[in-house]
Enzyme design. Structure first.
Site, mmCIF file in Angstrom:
data_model
loop_
_atom_site.group_PDB
_atom_site.id
_atom_site.type_symbol
_atom_site.label_atom_id
_atom_site.label_comp_id
_atom_site.label_asym_id
_atom_site.label_seq_id
_atom_site.Cartn_x
_atom_site.Cartn_y
_atom_site.Cartn_z
ATOM 1 N N PHE A 207 3.355 3.001 8.388
ATOM 2 C CA PHE A 207 2.147 2.209 8.681
ATOM 3 C C PHE A 207 0.900 2.741 7.974
ATOM 4 C CE2 PHE A 207 5.098 1.992 12.252
ATOM 5 C CZ PHE A 207 5.290 0.625 12.363
ATOM 6 N N LEU A 208 1.078 3.646 7.000
ATOM 7 C CA LEU A 208 -0.108 4.261 6.382
ATOM 8 C C LEU A 208 -0.956 3.227 5.642
ATOM 9 C CD1 LEU A 208 -0.011 4.638 3.024
ATOM 10 C CD2 LEU A 208 1.753 6.252 3.611
ATOM 11 N N ARG A 209 -2.249 3.550 5.579
ATOM 12 C CA ARG A 209 -3.178 2.711 4.788
ATOM 13 C C ARG A 209 -3.514 3.454 3.510
ATOM 14 N NH1 ARG A 209 -7.810 3.458 8.834
ATOM 15 N NH2 ARG A 209 -6.697 5.443 8.849
ATOM 16 N N GLU A 210 -3.581 2.741 2.382
ATOM 17 C CA GLU A 210 -4.042 3.394 1.156
ATOM 18 C C GLU A 210 -5.482 3.838 1.381
ATOM 19 O OE1 GLU A 210 -3.177 1.081 -2.373
ATOM 20 O OE2 GLU A 210 -1.144 0.742 -1.664
ATOM 21 N N ASN B 224 1.806 -5.883 10.198
ATOM 22 C CA ASN B 224 1.036 -6.362 9.042
ATOM 23 C C ASN B 224 0.606 -7.822 9.223
ATOM 24 O OD1 ASN B 224 1.021 -3.952 7.761
ATOM 25 N ND2 ASN B 224 2.260 -4.557 6.006
ATOM 26 N N LYS C 88 2.338 -9.799 0.255
ATOM 27 C CA LYS C 88 3.779 -9.986 0.002
ATOM 28 C C LYS C 88 4.581 -9.838 1.302
ATOM 29 C CE LYS C 88 5.374 -5.388 -0.396
ATOM 30 N NZ LYS C 88 6.331 -4.743 0.465
ATOM 31 N N CYS D 224 0.725 -4.947 -0.212
ATOM 32 C CA CYS D 224 1.498 -5.056 1.031
ATOM 33 C C CYS D 224 1.234 -6.308 1.866
ATOM 34 C CB CYS D 224 1.322 -3.789 1.845
ATOM 35 S SG CYS D 224 2.136 -2.406 1.008
HETATM 36 N N1 NAI Z 1 1.585 1.469 -0.402
HETATM 37 C C1 NAI Z 1 1.430 1.492 0.899
HETATM 38 O O1 NAI Z 1 0.307 1.663 1.388
HETATM 39 C C2 NAI Z 1 2.584 1.281 1.837
HETATM 40 C C3 NAI Z 1 3.801 0.821 1.370
HETATM 41 N N2 NAI Z 1 4.805 0.531 2.258
HETATM 42 C C4 NAI Z 1 6.104 0.069 1.770
HETATM 43 O O2 NAI Z 1 6.701 1.173 1.092
HETATM 44 C C5 NAI Z 1 7.486 0.739 -0.004
HETATM 45 C C6 NAI Z 1 7.011 1.424 -1.275
HETATM 46 O O3 NAI Z 1 5.702 0.997 -1.542
HETATM 47 P P1 NAI Z 1 4.777 1.733 -2.615
HETATM 48 O O4 NAI Z 1 4.925 3.198 -2.469
HETATM 49 O O5 NAI Z 1 3.449 1.115 -2.490
HETATM 50 O O6 NAI Z 1 5.484 1.257 -3.975
HETATM 51 P P2 NAI Z 1 5.341 1.893 -5.429
HETATM 52 O O7 NAI Z 1 5.707 0.827 -6.378
HETATM 53 O O8 NAI Z 1 4.036 2.594 -5.555
HETATM 54 O O9 NAI Z 1 6.462 3.032 -5.444
HETATM 55 C C7 NAI Z 1 7.837 2.787 -5.445
HETATM 56 C C8 NAI Z 1 8.523 3.855 -6.292
HETATM 57 O O10 NAI Z 1 9.932 3.716 -6.187
HETATM 58 C C9 NAI Z 1 10.496 3.980 -7.480
HETATM 59 N N3 NAI Z 1 11.831 3.381 -7.549
HETATM 60 C C10 NAI Z 1 12.160 2.076 -7.749
HETATM 61 N N4 NAI Z 1 13.486 1.918 -7.723
HETATM 62 C C11 NAI Z 1 14.019 3.143 -7.511
HETATM 63 C C12 NAI Z 1 15.347 3.622 -7.378
HETATM 64 N N5 NAI Z 1 16.383 2.799 -7.441
HETATM 65 N N6 NAI Z 1 15.532 4.931 -7.175
HETATM 66 C C13 NAI Z 1 14.488 5.771 -7.091
HETATM 67 N N7 NAI Z 1 13.205 5.388 -7.204
HETATM 68 C C14 NAI Z 1 12.969 4.074 -7.406
HETATM 69 C C15 NAI Z 1 9.494 3.401 -8.441
HETATM 70 O O11 NAI Z 1 9.640 3.948 -9.732
HETATM 71 C C16 NAI Z 1 8.170 3.774 -7.780
HETATM 72 O O12 NAI Z 1 7.685 5.019 -8.220
HETATM 73 C C17 NAI Z 1 7.341 -0.789 -0.018
HETATM 74 O O13 NAI Z 1 8.406 -1.334 0.723
HETATM 75 C C18 NAI Z 1 6.039 -1.032 0.718
HETATM 76 O O14 NAI Z 1 5.986 -2.299 1.320
HETATM 77 C C19 NAI Z 1 4.680 0.742 3.594
HETATM 78 C C20 NAI Z 1 3.494 1.223 4.106
HETATM 79 C C21 NAI Z 1 2.359 1.540 3.261
HETATM 80 O O1 UGA Z 2 2.277 -2.032 4.792
HETATM 81 C C1 UGA Z 2 1.409 -1.500 4.138
HETATM 82 O O2 UGA Z 2 1.558 -1.150 3.000
HETATM 83 C C2 UGA Z 2 0.074 -1.236 4.734
HETATM 84 O O3 UGA Z 2 -0.740 -2.422 4.610
HETATM 85 C C3 UGA Z 2 -2.063 -2.297 5.114
HETATM 86 O O4 UGA Z 2 -2.759 -1.251 4.453
HETATM 87 P P1 UGA Z 2 -3.468 -1.424 3.025
HETATM 88 O O5 UGA Z 2 -2.699 -2.403 2.209
HETATM 89 O O6 UGA Z 2 -3.664 -0.039 2.514
HETATM 90 O O7 UGA Z 2 -4.896 -2.053 3.246
HETATM 91 P P2 UGA Z 2 -5.789 -2.522 4.474
HETATM 92 O O8 UGA Z 2 -6.764 -1.494 4.811
HETATM 93 O O9 UGA Z 2 -4.948 -3.055 5.571
HETATM 94 O O10 UGA Z 2 -6.562 -3.727 3.790
HETATM 95 C C4 UGA Z 2 -5.841 -4.858 3.317
HETATM 96 C C5 UGA Z 2 -6.755 -5.906 2.783
HETATM 97 O O11 UGA Z 2 -7.453 -6.546 3.841
HETATM 98 C C6 UGA Z 2 -8.818 -6.665 3.515
HETATM 99 N N1 UGA Z 2 -9.620 -6.656 4.772
HETATM 100 C C7 UGA Z 2 -9.464 -5.659 5.664
HETATM 101 C C8 UGA Z 2 -10.196 -5.654 6.840
HETATM 102 C C9 UGA Z 2 -11.084 -6.703 7.121
HETATM 103 O O12 UGA Z 2 -11.754 -6.759 8.171
HETATM 104 N N2 UGA Z 2 -11.212 -7.689 6.206
HETATM 105 C C10 UGA Z 2 -10.494 -7.700 5.031
HETATM 106 O O13 UGA Z 2 -10.635 -8.642 4.235
HETATM 107 C C11 UGA Z 2 -9.103 -5.480 2.626
HETATM 108 O O14 UGA Z 2 -10.235 -5.683 1.839
HETATM 109 C C12 UGA Z 2 -7.823 -5.410 1.811
HETATM 110 O O15 UGA Z 2 -7.878 -6.292 0.709
HETATM 111 C C13 UGA Z 2 -1.999 -1.901 6.601
HETATM 112 O O16 UGA Z 2 -3.333 -1.703 7.073
HETATM 113 C C14 UGA Z 2 -1.190 -0.617 6.790
HETATM 114 O O17 UGA Z 2 -1.088 -0.291 8.171
HETATM 115 C C15 UGA Z 2 0.204 -0.850 6.196
HETATM 116 O O18 UGA Z 2 0.992 0.331 6.300
#
Ligand code: NAI
Ligand code: UGA
Length: 447
Positions: free
Chosen positions: A160-163, A219, A274, A271
């Site tokens: 559930f982390l936020r970027e 989400n 999609k 996130c």
């Molecule tokens: N970015 C976020 O804030 C969050 C993401 N998620 C979920 O986590 C997952 C990953 O997201 P991100 O880290 O943002 O994606 P990302 O695209 O930044 O990282 C994914 C990584 O996996 C690697 N990869 C792809 N296929 C692979 C394989 N077969 N073996 C090993 N490595 C492989 C890619 O090269 C890439 O470095 C997604 O399902 C996303 O929805 C969940 C919570 C927060």
């Molecule tokens: O599944 C994920 O990857 C993550 O998606 C979001 O995290 P994140 O994508 O980092 O960004 P958010 O802080 O949620 O913001 C998302 C978007 O909503 C917009 N937003 C947010 C808050 C608001 O009041 N209004 C608004 O338009 C932001 O500008 C941004 O474009 C969720 O907050 C995380 O808990 C989750 O883990």
């Protein structure tokens, strides 16, 4: 003996998770299929901008003076299989090209590469966001492919982390949710997360489908709050109300809360957009038509906001075409404190105006390289002041602190017209109006 952990996929989620696991005291081996990412991480550099992550990496990556040496990287699947007791799968699950459904091919490929190397008891833990029903299917694949058979087990542990807050959210999560099928899996995950749980993070144990659904519904709920307030902004605009004040006032009710009620150009990123679309597609497959209809409306309100911003800019410039108009855009990333431009509303608005003939110049504190890569034909400036120089209108589209701290008087000196549109409802209207600017925002009165 302490558990040994591997992390597969070192993007936003995986790189943070790997460093956090090392911080919690575990030996960690992380793998990615992209060699450059592994090489960067080995040098203690992050492939993306995430506050605090580089420092955390350098505290643990082997080879740094004074580091714990607990974090290493590899591209060798056999080494990963031999090393780990617990394998976290953190690979990407994007939207399929031309469809709403989730592209599961990266997860499937990671499991297919890992499972044949699981020769002793191991727990594979899915963290990627996936459609409900995926874990059940992947568990069968693991048992079929792993030499350890049923001793190679799957659990689901959504993230559930936020970027922008990734390190803090990983080390001190609001909750930890695990979908498990055995006491052994639960015990192992309790051991992994003993640190955060000891500090008070709730630990929710459930089945596979519920754990998958907790993630996508969390989400979706966040997206719902944003689209709700944006729908209220539409009504406020029509009725002469002020959506920022409305959000503040309803937010005093604890049941509603103040967070995620900022109206504007809507949500973007890698996130929320999609994930609700994948959820829509899955709900359709399951025949859950009400959920599908509901989510579709959230998505459509969200996408409409971007178009509304373009229209607001057009109207503010006199109503005609953008041809010959100079437009300054402050912000390119989907949110502040990140360099991520995936499905960024800011870049989308900038792009729409550019494609309609406007001369658009963008500035963003951290997102310039990524923005240039995905939208090379836009104009880019090195500072906010340079972007605003000669502009007929200024669009504030990502709410970086740097933009709130700008001096409206100084910007007014270089702009052609003192006209600012706040797509994030984050600037102080009084301050800008005092400096002679016409300030407009979505869902707020014009003066
Ligand atoms: N970015 C976020 O804030 C969050 C993401 N998620 C979920 O986590 C997952 C990953 O997201 P991100 O880290 O943002 O994606 P990302 O695209 O930044 O990282 C994914 C990584 O996996 C690697 N990869 C792809 N296929 C692979 C394989 N077969 N073996 C090993 N490595 C492989 C890619 O090269 C890439 O470095 C997604 O399902 C996303 O929805 C969940 C919570 C927060
Ligand atoms: O599944 C994920 O990857 C993550 O998606 C979001 O995290 P994140 O994508 O980092 O960004 P958010 O802080 O949620 O913001 C998302 C978007 O909503 C917009 N937003 C947010 C808050 C608001 O009041 N209004 C608004 O338009 C932001 O500008 C941004 O474009 C969720 O907050 C995380 O808990 C989750 O883990």
């Amino acid at each position: 003996m302490a558990l040994k952990i591997t992390v597969i996929g070192t993007g936003y989620l995986g790189a943070t998770h790997a460093a956090a696991m090392a911080e919690l005291g575990f030996e960690v081996l992380a793998l990615d299929v992209v060699r450059e990412k592994i090489e960067m991480l080995e040098r203690g550099e992050t492939p993306m901008y995430e506050p605090g992550l580089e420092e955390l990496l350098r505290r643990h990556v082997a080879g740094f003076e004074g580091s714990s040496g607990r974090l290493r990287f590899t591209q060798d699947w056999a080494e990963v299989g031999a090393f780990g007791d617990v394998h976290f799968v953190c690979v990407n699950t994007p939207q399929k090209r031309g469809e709403y459904a989730c592209d599961m091919s990266y997860v499937e490929s990671a499991i297919a590469s890992l499972a044949p190397h699981l020769e002793r008891p191991a727990l594979v833990v899915g963290k990627s966001t996936v459609p409900v029903g995926s874990a059940d299917r992947l568990a069968r694949t693991i048992t079929e492919l792993a030499p350890a058979g049923e001793d190679a087990e799957l659990a689901w542990n959504p993230e559930f982390l936020r970027e922008g807050f990734a390190v803090q959210d990983t080390l001190h999560p609001d909750r930890i949710v695990v979908g498990v099928r055995s006491e052994r899996a639960e015990r192992t995950l309790r051991e992994v997360y003993a640190g955060p749980v000891g500090e008070g993070s709730p630990f929710v144990v459930t089945d596979f489908p519920t754990s998958e659904l907790v993630k996508t519904s969390a989400n979706s709920f966040l997206a719902t709050k944003i689209s709700f307030i944006n729908a209220m902004a539409e009504v406020c605009e029509a009725a002469g109300g002020d959506v920022a004040m409305l959000a503040e006032a309803i937010g005093y009710d604890d049941r509603i809360g103040k967070k995620f009620l900022r109206a504007g150009i809507g949500f973007g990123g890698g996130c929320l957009p999609k994930d609700i679309r994948a959820f829509m597609a899955r709900a359709g497959e399951l025949g859950a038509d009400q959920a599908l209809t509901f989510l579709r409306e959230i998505d459509s309100i969200n996408m409409r906001q971007r178009g509304q911003m373009v229209e607001l800019a057009r109207q503010a410039l006199g109503g005609g075409s953008f041809l010959g108009k100079r437009v300054a855009v402050l912000g390119a990333t989907f949110k502040p404190d990140s360099d991520d431009v995936r499905d960024s509303p800011a870049l989308n608005v900038a792009g729409q105006i550019h494609l309609q003939g406007g001369q658009v110049t963008v500035y963003d504190p951290k997102g310039m390289d990524n923005a240039r890569r995905v939208f090379p034909t836009l104009g880019y400036a090195d500072t906010a002041l340079d972007a605003v120089r000669g502009a007929d209108v200024v669009l504030h589209l990502t709410e970086w602190r740097e933009f709130r701290e700008l001096d409206p008087a100084a910007l007014g000196e270089v702009a052609t017209a003192r006209l600012i549109l706040d797509g994030r409802n984050a600037l102080d209207p009084v301050l800008w109006r005092k400096a002679g600017w016409t300030y407009r925002a979505m869902g707020r009165p014009t003066a």
